[in-house]
Design a protein around this motif. Sequence first.
Motif, PDB file in Angstrom:
ATOM      1  N   GLU A   1      -3.679  10.326   2.227  1.00 21.23           N
ATOM      2  CA  GLU A   1      -4.657   9.251   0.773  1.00 21.23           C
ATOM      3  C   GLU A   1      -3.969   8.366   0.870  1.00 21.23           C
ATOM      4  N   VAL A   2      -4.939   7.350   0.440  1.00 22.16           N
ATOM      5  CA  VAL A   2      -4.401   5.511   0.302  1.00 22.16           C
ATOM      6  C   VAL A   2      -4.355   6.177  -1.301  1.00 22.16           C
TER       7      VAL A   2
ATOM      8  N   ARG B   1       2.767  -2.171   4.830  1.00 22.82           N
ATOM      9  CA  ARG B   1       1.268  -2.440   5.648  1.00 22.82           C
ATOM     10  C   ARG B   1       1.536  -1.559   6.245  1.00 22.82           C
ATOM     11  N   ASP B   2       1.544  -0.848   6.559  1.00 20.12           N
ATOM     12  CA  ASP B   2       1.262   0.097   8.173  1.00 20.12           C
ATOM     13  C   ASP B   2       0.968   1.863   7.444  1.00 20.12           C
ATOM     14  N   ALA B   3       1.655   1.739   6.149  1.00 23.79           N
ATOM     15  CA  ALA B   3       1.973   3.202   5.579  1.00 23.79           C
ATOM     16  C   ALA B   3       0.684   4.464   6.054  1.00 23.79           C
ATOM     17  N   TYR B   4      -0.533   3.690   6.676  1.00 23.10           N
ATOM     18  CA  TYR B   4      -1.636   4.372   6.471  1.00 23.10           C
ATOM     19  C   TYR B   4      -1.530   4.714   7.883  1.00 23.10           C
ATOM     20  N   GLU B   5      -1.177   3.825   8.911  1.00 26.98           N
ATOM     21  CA  GLU B   5      -0.972   4.500  10.080  1.00 26.98           C
ATOM     22  C   GLU B   5       0.037   5.052  11.042  1.00 26.98           C
TER      23      GLU B   5
ATOM     24  N   MET C   1       0.695  -0.864   0.333  1.00 28.70           N
ATOM     25  CA  MET C   1       0.240   0.013   0.030  1.00 28.70           C
ATOM     26  C   MET C   1       0.558   1.115   0.130  1.00 28.70           C
ATOM     27  N   THR C   2       0.775   2.541  -1.129  1.00 32.84           N
ATOM     28  CA  THR C   2       0.962   3.898  -0.648  1.00 32.84           C
ATOM     29  C   THR C   2       0.018   4.555  -0.444  1.00 32.84           C
ATOM     30  N   VAL C   3       0.911   5.752   0.448  1.00 31.44           N
ATOM     31  CA  VAL C   3       0.218   6.854   1.518  1.00 31.44           C
ATOM     32  C   VAL C   3       0.967   7.889   1.138  1.00 31.44           C
TER      33      VAL C   3
END
Length: 83
Positions: free
Chosen positions: A59-60, A29-33, A1-3
Amino acid sequence: MTVLLLLYLCADATRTDCQVLPAQLWQGRDAYEQCIGAVPGLTEALTAPNRNRHRFVCEVQPDSEQSVRHQAKPAFIHQSFRM
């Protein structure tokens, strides 16, 4: 995932006239967090008047394979039925 961490620089508190600037990028995996964790400190670093005008948004971004799947449109199939 890219945020992406986006900074909305707005002319006034109504936030109707804003310029969006990418501020930082996280992947994994923990990009949003990680992004959400950075927002409070960055917001607190703004002056009080700027906190009302500007804001940070996480923003994801869709991965390349996912974006291709979302852009693909189903083929139109013409059928005629007789009764």
